[in-house]
Motif scaffolding. Structure first.
Motif, PDB file in Angstrom:
ATOM      1  N   ASP A  66      35.401  -3.207  -2.299  1.00 19.60           N
ATOM      2  CA  ASP A  66      34.110  -2.521  -1.949  1.00 19.60           C
ATOM      3  C   ASP A  66      33.707  -2.619  -0.621  1.00 19.60           C
ATOM      4  OD1 ASP A  66      31.728  -1.335  -1.894  1.00 19.60           O
ATOM      5  OD2 ASP A  66      30.495  -2.806  -3.305  1.00 19.60           O
ATOM      6  N   PRO A  67      33.576  -1.838   0.139  1.00 19.27           N
ATOM      7  CA  PRO A  67      33.393  -1.710   1.588  1.00 19.27           C
ATOM      8  C   PRO A  67      32.104  -2.039   2.137  1.00 19.27           C
ATOM      9  CG  PRO A  67      33.312   0.658   1.257  1.00 19.27           C
ATOM     10  CD  PRO A  67      33.890  -0.369  -0.084  1.00 19.27           C
ATOM     11  N   ARG A  68      31.038  -1.944   0.855  1.00 20.28           N
ATOM     12  CA  ARG A  68      29.602  -2.262   1.379  1.00 20.28           C
ATOM     13  C   ARG A  68      29.067  -3.090   0.197  1.00 20.28           C
ATOM     14  NH1 ARG A  68      26.224   2.528   3.812  1.00 20.28           N
ATOM     15  NH2 ARG A  68      24.973   0.445   4.305  1.00 20.28           N
ATOM     16  N   PRO A  69      29.603  -4.415  -0.058  1.00 22.00           N
ATOM     17  CA  PRO A  69      28.897  -5.008  -1.231  1.00 22.00           C
ATOM     18  C   PRO A  69      27.432  -5.750  -0.636  1.00 22.00           C
ATOM     19  CG  PRO A  69      30.792  -6.389  -0.282  1.00 22.00           C
ATOM     20  CD  PRO A  69      30.743  -4.960   0.277  1.00 22.00           C
ATOM     21  N   THR A  70      26.502  -5.918  -1.485  1.00 20.37           N
ATOM     22  CA  THR A  70      25.399  -6.749  -0.751  1.00 20.37           C
ATOM     23  C   THR A  70      25.042  -7.726  -1.749  1.00 20.37           C
ATOM     24  OG1 THR A  70      24.107  -5.045  -2.448  1.00 20.37           O
ATOM     25  CG2 THR A  70      24.725  -4.419  -0.129  1.00 20.37           C
ATOM     26  N   ASP A  71      23.928  -8.556  -1.562  1.00 19.33           N
ATOM     27  CA  ASP A  71      23.457  -9.287  -2.179  1.00 19.33           C
ATOM     28  C   ASP A  71      22.874  -8.975  -3.603  1.00 19.33           C
ATOM     29  OD1 ASP A  71      21.273 -12.176  -1.098  1.00 19.33           O
ATOM     30  OD2 ASP A  71      22.694 -11.926  -2.794  1.00 19.33           O
ATOM     31  N   GLU A  72      22.607  -9.782  -4.385  1.00 17.84           N
ATOM     32  CA  GLU A  72      22.189  -9.315  -5.906  1.00 17.84           C
ATOM     33  C   GLU A  72      20.971  -8.944  -5.690  1.00 17.84           C
ATOM     34  OE1 GLU A  72      22.399 -12.698  -8.422  1.00 17.84           O
ATOM     35  OE2 GLU A  72      24.686 -12.804  -8.493  1.00 17.84           O
ATOM     36  N   ALA A  73      20.528  -7.934  -6.741  1.00 20.65           N
ATOM     37  CA  ALA A  73      19.329  -7.142  -6.527  1.00 20.65           C
ATOM     38  C   ALA A  73      18.211  -8.271  -7.019  1.00 20.65           C
ATOM     39  CB  ALA A  73      19.305  -5.979  -7.456  1.00 20.65           C
ATOM     40  N   SER A  74      18.593  -8.969  -7.828  1.00 18.01           N
ATOM     41  CA  SER A  74      17.582 -10.215  -8.129  1.00 18.01           C
ATOM     42  C   SER A  74      17.113 -11.063  -7.115  1.00 18.01           C
ATOM     43  CB  SER A  74      18.412 -11.143  -9.084  1.00 18.01           C
ATOM     44  OG  SER A  74      19.207 -11.743  -8.753  1.00 18.01           O
ATOM     45  N   GLY A  88      32.843 -18.663   0.188  1.00 20.05           N
ATOM     46  CA  GLY A  88      32.301 -19.861  -0.387  1.00 20.05           C
ATOM     47  C   GLY A  88      30.948 -19.942  -1.144  1.00 20.05           C
ATOM     48  N   SER A  89      30.753 -18.641  -1.458  1.00 18.42           N
ATOM     49  CA  SER A  89      29.435 -18.296  -2.150  1.00 18.42           C
ATOM     50  C   SER A  89      29.467 -17.757  -3.618  1.00 18.42           C
ATOM     51  CB  SER A  89      28.463 -17.470  -1.140  1.00 18.42           C
ATOM     52  OG  SER A  89      27.409 -17.083  -2.002  1.00 18.42           O
ATOM     53  N   GLY A  90      28.581 -18.023  -4.404  1.00 15.68           N
ATOM     54  CA  GLY A  90      28.815 -17.612  -5.630  1.00 15.68           C
ATOM     55  C   GLY A  90      28.233 -16.195  -5.788  1.00 15.68           C
ATOM     56  N   THR A  91      27.476 -15.974  -4.551  1.00 18.66           N
ATOM     57  CA  THR A  91      26.765 -14.434  -4.710  1.00 18.66           C
ATOM     58  C   THR A  91      27.607 -13.674  -3.595  1.00 18.66           C
ATOM     59  OG1 THR A  91      24.588 -15.405  -5.133  1.00 18.66           O
ATOM     60  CG2 THR A  91      24.600 -13.273  -4.179  1.00 18.66           C
ATOM     61  N   ALA A  92      27.980 -12.558  -4.080  1.00 17.76           N
ATOM     62  CA  ALA A  92      28.774 -11.361  -2.962  1.00 17.76           C
ATOM     63  C   ALA A  92      27.767 -10.995  -1.943  1.00 17.76           C
ATOM     64  CB  ALA A  92      29.304 -10.358  -3.966  1.00 17.76           C
ATOM     65  N   PHE A  93      28.215 -11.250  -0.841  1.00 18.23           N
ATOM     66  CA  PHE A  93      27.280 -10.653   0.381  1.00 18.23           C
ATOM     67  C   PHE A  93      28.263 -10.320   1.466  1.00 18.23           C
ATOM     68  CE2 PHE A  93      24.260 -11.861   3.736  1.00 18.23           C
ATOM     69  CZ  PHE A  93      23.334 -10.678   3.464  1.00 18.23           C
ATOM     70  N   ALA A  94      28.118  -9.165   1.999  1.00 19.40           N
ATOM     71  CA  ALA A  94      28.839  -8.843   3.323  1.00 19.40           C
ATOM     72  C   ALA A  94      27.857  -7.905   4.213  1.00 19.40           C
ATOM     73  CB  ALA A  94      29.869  -7.875   2.749  1.00 19.40           C
ATOM     74  N   PRO A  95      27.045  -8.476   5.009  1.00 19.06           N
ATOM     75  CA  PRO A  95      26.152  -7.813   5.698  1.00 19.06           C
ATOM     76  C   PRO A  95      26.779  -7.097   7.055  1.00 19.06           C
ATOM     77  CG  PRO A  95      26.093 -10.056   6.314  1.00 19.06           C
ATOM     78  CD  PRO A  95      27.048 -10.068   5.173  1.00 19.06           C
ATOM     79  N   GLN A 135      28.028 -16.385   7.071  1.00 15.27           N
ATOM     80  CA  GLN A 135      28.991 -17.137   6.964  1.00 15.27           C
ATOM     81  C   GLN A 135      28.559 -18.619   7.263  1.00 15.27           C
ATOM     82  OE1 GLN A 135      32.071 -16.520   5.379  1.00 15.27           O
ATOM     83  NE2 GLN A 135      31.964 -18.768   5.060  1.00 15.27           N
ATOM     84  N   MET A 136      28.094 -18.711   8.384  1.00 16.01           N
ATOM     85  CA  MET A 136      27.485 -20.110   8.676  1.00 16.01           C
ATOM     86  C   MET A 136      26.592 -20.812   7.834  1.00 16.01           C
ATOM     87  SD  MET A 136      25.821 -21.403  12.299  1.00 16.01           S
ATOM     88  CE  MET A 136      26.974 -20.379  13.126  1.00 16.01           C
ATOM     89  N   ALA A 137      25.772 -19.932   7.336  1.00 19.66           N
ATOM     90  CA  ALA A 137      24.697 -20.439   6.388  1.00 19.66           C
ATOM     91  C   ALA A 137      25.576 -21.029   5.075  1.00 19.66           C
ATOM     92  CB  ALA A 137      23.737 -19.318   6.063  1.00 19.66           C
ATOM     93  N   VAL A 138      26.322 -20.220   4.637  1.00 16.72           N
ATOM     94  CA  VAL A 138      26.983 -20.857   3.461  1.00 16.72           C
ATOM     95  C   VAL A 138      28.000 -22.026   3.782  1.00 16.72           C
ATOM     96  CG1 VAL A 138      28.986 -20.351   1.807  1.00 16.72           C
ATOM     97  CG2 VAL A 138      27.025 -18.327   2.292  1.00 16.72           C
ATOM     98  N   ASP A 139      28.515 -22.217   5.177  1.00 19.75           N
ATOM     99  CA  ASP A 139      29.127 -23.121   5.533  1.00 19.75           C
ATOM    100  C   ASP A 139      28.434 -24.313   5.482  1.00 19.75           C
ATOM    101  OD1 ASP A 139      31.281 -21.517   5.513  1.00 19.75           O
ATOM    102  OD2 ASP A 139      31.221 -21.620   7.916  1.00 19.75           O
ATOM    103  N   VAL A 140      27.208 -24.371   5.983  1.00 18.07           N
ATOM    104  CA  VAL A 140      26.141 -25.530   6.064  1.00 18.07           C
ATOM    105  C   VAL A 140      25.894 -25.861   4.718  1.00 18.07           C
ATOM    106  CG1 VAL A 140      23.876 -26.178   6.928  1.00 18.07           C
ATOM    107  CG2 VAL A 140      25.630 -24.766   8.379  1.00 18.07           C
ATOM    108  N   PHE A 161      11.924 -16.150   0.500  1.00 14.06           N
ATOM    109  CA  PHE A 161      12.696 -17.153   0.745  1.00 14.06           C
ATOM    110  C   PHE A 161      13.398 -17.925  -0.137  1.00 14.06           C
ATOM    111  CE2 PHE A 161      11.995 -20.599   4.435  1.00 14.06           C
ATOM    112  CZ  PHE A 161      13.119 -20.814   4.631  1.00 14.06           C
ATOM    113  N   HIS A 162      14.465 -17.084  -0.585  1.00 14.20           N
ATOM    114  CA  HIS A 162      15.521 -17.353  -1.895  1.00 14.20           C
ATOM    115  C   HIS A 162      16.694 -18.136  -1.176  1.00 14.20           C
ATOM    116  CE1 HIS A 162      12.890 -15.063  -4.035  1.00 14.20           C
ATOM    117  NE2 HIS A 162      13.100 -13.854  -3.471  1.00 14.20           N
ATOM    118  N   VAL A 163      17.256 -19.179  -1.907  1.00 12.98           N
ATOM    119  CA  VAL A 163      18.466 -19.553  -1.346  1.00 12.98           C
ATOM    120  C   VAL A 163      19.436 -18.855  -1.871  1.00 12.98           C
ATOM    121  CG1 VAL A 163      19.599 -21.700  -1.579  1.00 12.98           C
ATOM    122  CG2 VAL A 163      17.109 -21.917  -1.780  1.00 12.98           C
ATOM    123  N   ARG A 164      19.921 -17.832  -1.085  1.00 18.81           N
ATOM    124  CA  ARG A 164      20.961 -17.072  -1.330  1.00 18.81           C
ATOM    125  C   ARG A 164      21.615 -16.348   0.114  1.00 18.81           C
ATOM    126  NH1 ARG A 164      21.170 -14.186  -6.314  1.00 18.81           N
ATOM    127  NH2 ARG A 164      19.711 -15.096  -7.700  1.00 18.81           N
TER     128      ARG A 164
END
Length: 744
Positions: A725-733, A429-436, A463-468, A489-492
């Motif tokens: 990709d077994p280790r996707p992360t948030d965008e560098a930006s 549900g997020s436009g930014t790939a993230f898999a912590p 996941q909860m943060a994206v759900d909220v 404090f970025h909205v990501r």
């Protein structure tokens, strides 16, 4: 009389009437009368000014020797320390380099060498602003500023402004520009308790005034606009931008006025000042307490110049002397006693900080700013440049409950809601790939929110943060007390890992709000401040409802589970009702425990700082001779030791909770956590069919589940998409540091 004569007679009569009427208007609005009125008003104004000019004399200079010290005391009246000794050593103008002199003129009054000592437009603007209640207004010349500093008070009144204007005109007639500039440089306040250019040169660059460079002079000139805000060492990122803008403004003005070569200007870099040195007598924790109190008073409206000069203030802090000593001893026993900087370099990098708050009153009852204010002037209690890590997770849950949020498949988010707890699970549900990754890369399979909080499972709260909704999470966090402008404090999605900046004071306020059933707590250190008949107007530390009571109480209920069956078990005690959360940041640069009993909230943070590298953030790993420094280690031990002492060995009392969540929802009998393989995540079919964690060896002995009703059988939040990709992360930006399996 014939008809012709009659008509002529009527015409003559009408003409007389019209002439008479026209003459009546002219009687009031002739140009002679208007001019006369204008001249009369002008003469009256000139006459009044001449009378005032003759009547107002240049007064004697203010006697700085009469300045009083400020006294700081504990809540019981016991002295903490005194401040107010005027730090000034006047120097002749020839002891200040010509370029440095000009930097002040370029910053404050470019027409100084040509004007008559006043700025009519600026003064008029100041008078209007004063009369209309608009507050302070800039625009004064250097002469006017010196007159105000040297002869007059700082009050913002029409009469004081009028005196300033007249005295400035007289001073400009009686003194040379060099004399005025010399007086101005020697009386101005630069921050760091430095009055005058010589004291400022020593305070900020550890040089004498005649050794200042033009770059350094430009910074000192910039400081005069806002000494506290522009103090580089403690400035926020926003304030640092303002400092650089002001510094560049000064140098650019010098180029414009042909006082500085443009080529030389292009090669100039901002000269960072040396760390501040404390006033005498403010060693140990006293300096941290006084420094925090001063900042609080200035923020509440107390004039910084008068406060720093020693304005005779009697300041009582809310600090409880016994609790303060208990906190200091807890840090000494549970942390410092284990550190040996001579044996282990990393031990010298450990910076502890803590803040303890009464949640009902909102008062700070104990504060630990560092080992010694003389050695380390940056307060670890109020610094906000380190990540709060997983102590942020309760704020995500609060946002979910406050907004009535649902999972991706439409189920309400409560303590018993099931999520997929596998490590590196991609958020949906997020436009930014993230898999912590979870701590130590553990996977938990299906897991309740309660157990995910207990074990601090990153994948669940991402996941909860994206759900909220990420904006809603940030809004709730801001409402609870975090600074929305804090770095990181970025909205990501990465926000869910607590990658913004926060201080122990911030986190103590957030958790105090939860402990206070949702009523907003903004911790206040100063209990009262008085000077003669004057009393500082301090804000109420307890405000309106920040979140609904059921939201706050439900989060408290869940946080009790962290202590009963989670990462905060080190603070568990039979006689204490405790709710709390651990946190360990990326690369182990910070470690936290924030927790509370019904009547006491305390946030403890450890920060890795290498003073030899200009305060660079470094890892805490290996401190005390161990491995990773977790929030459940030293921070939790300090918290427990202090809390027991602060309560004098008495029971804490019980939480009064209004929640349908129950009192610490027991953990579900989830499968034993496993270490995720580095292979790609299971496919959608595998997840929907098996719904079990990866079949890899366990990393620890199986937990003994607390007896509970039968485990929930509802499905996980949603099935997983293929993950190549077994280790996707948030965008560098995003601006966040790369995630590692050390984040908790």
């Amino acid at each position: 009389m014939g008809r012709a004569d009659a008509r002529r007679a009527r015409k003559r009569g009408g003409g007389r009437r019209r002439a008479k009427s026209k003459g009546g208007i002219r009687r009031f609005f002739t140009w002679r009368k208007l001019l006369g009125g204008f001249l009369a008003v002008s003469l009256l104004g000139v006459g009044t000014f001449l009378v005032l000019y003759i009547a107002v004399e240049i007064p004697d200079a203010k006697a700085e020797a009469k300045a009083q010290s400020n006294t700081y005391t504990y809540s019981d009246g016991t002295p903490i320390g005194r401040t107010g000794r005027v730090n000034r050593a006047s120097v002749p103008l020839n002891r200040v380099p010509r370029d440095v002199q000009r930097s002040f003129v370029a910053a404050e009054n470019k027409t100084f060498f040509q004007d008559s000592g006043i700025d009519l437009k600026g003064t008029a603007r100041g008078l209007i602003n004063t009369v209309t209640g608009g507050g302070k207004q800039g625009g004064s010349t250097i002469t006017q500023q010196w007159v105000k500093n040297y002869f007059l008070s700082q009050e913002q009144t029409v009469s004081r402004k009028a005196k300033e204007l007249i005295i400035s005109l007289k001073v400009d007639q009686e003194k040379t520009k060099d004399e005025i500039l010399e007086g101005y440089l020697n009386t101005s306040y630069y921050g760091r308790n430095a009055y005058g250019i010589r004291a400022a040169a020593k305070a900020y660059y550890d040089v004498d005034s005649d050794d200042l460079t033009v770059q350094q002079g430009a910074y000192l000139a910039a400081l005069l606009q806002a000494p506290s805000q522009y103090e580089w060492t403690n400035a926020t990122p926003t304030s640092r931008k303002l400092v650089l803008q002001r510094w560049n403004y000064v140098l650019n003005n010098m180029v414009e006025m042909d006082w500085l070569d443009s080529g030389e200007r292009e090669g100039m870099k901002f000269p960072q000042p040396v760390p501040p040195k404390p006033a005498l007598g403010l060693g140990g924790q006293a300096g941290y307490l006084v420094d925090a109190a001063e900042q609080e008073l200035i923020a509440s409206g107390v004039d910084e110049r008068e406060l720093k000069a020693g304005g005779g203030w009697n300041i009582t802090l809310a600090i409880d002397k016994k609790k303060q000593k208990a906190l200091e001893k807890a840090v000494e026993r549970r942390l410092l006693a284990d550190l040996d900087p001579e044996k282990r370099k990393v031990d010298a990098n450990v910076q502890p900080g803590a803040v303890s708050v009464d949640p009902k009153k909102g008062e700070v009852v104990a504060l630990y700013g560092g080992r010694d204010f003389v050695e380390h002037q940056i307060s670890n209690a109020t610094r906000d440049d380190y990540q709060p890590a997983s102590t942020f997770k309760p704020l995500i849950l609060a946002a979910a409950m406050e907004n009535g949020a649902q999972t991706q498949d439409g189920r309400p988010i409560t303590a018993s809601t099931l999520y997929d707890g596998r490590s590196r699970r991609p958020v949906e549900g997020s436009g930014t790939a993230f898999a912590p990754p979870n701590e130590d890369n553990k996977s938990y399979g299906r897991i309740t929110v309660q157990r995910a909080m207990n074990k601090s499972v990153n994948s669940v709260f991402a996941q909860m943060a994206v759900d909220v909704g990420l904006p809603e999470v940030k809004e709730t966090a801001t409402t609870l007390g975090l600074d929305p402008e804090s770095g990181g404090f970025h909205v990501r999605p990465a926000m869910s890992l607590g990658v913004m900046g926060a201080s122990p004071m911030d986190m103590a306020g957030v958790y105090a709000t939860l402990a206070n059933h949702g009523d907003k707590v903004t911790p206040r250190l100063v209990k009262s401040a008085e000077r003669g008949e004057q009393t500082a107007d301090l804000p109420d530390p307890v405000g309106e409802q920040a979140v609904d009571r059921e939201t706050a109480d439900s989060v408290t209920s869940v946080l009790r589970g962290v202590v009963d069956d989670g990462t905060g078990s080190a603070v568990r005690s039979a006689d204490l009702e405790v709710a709390g959360k651990t946190g360990t940041s990326d690369d182990n640069k910070s470690a936290w425990f924030a927790g509370y009993t019904p009547n006491l909230v305390t946030a403890v943070g450890l920060f890795g700082e290498d003073s030899a590298q200009n305060g660079k953030q470094v890892t805490l790993r290996g401190a005390g001779g161990g491995g990773r420094v977790d929030g459940g280690g030293y921070p939790a031990k300090i918290w427990a030791d202090y809390t027991r002492a602060a309560l004098n060995g008495k029971p804490s009392g019980e939480f009064d909770l209004e929640t349908g969540q129950g009192a610490a929802v027991p953990p579900d009998p989830a499968p034993t956590p496993t270490t995720s393989a580095p292979d790609p995540e299971p496919t959608r079919t595998q997840e929907s069919e098996t719904n079990t964690p990866d079949p890899t060896p366990t990393t620890s002995a199986p937990d003994t589940p607390t007896p509970t009703p039968s485990a929930p059988t509802e499905p996980p939040t949603s099935s997983l998409p293929p993950n190549p990709d077994p280790r996707p992360t948030d965008e560098a930006s995003d601006g966040d540091e790369p995630l590692t399996d050390q984040q908790e």
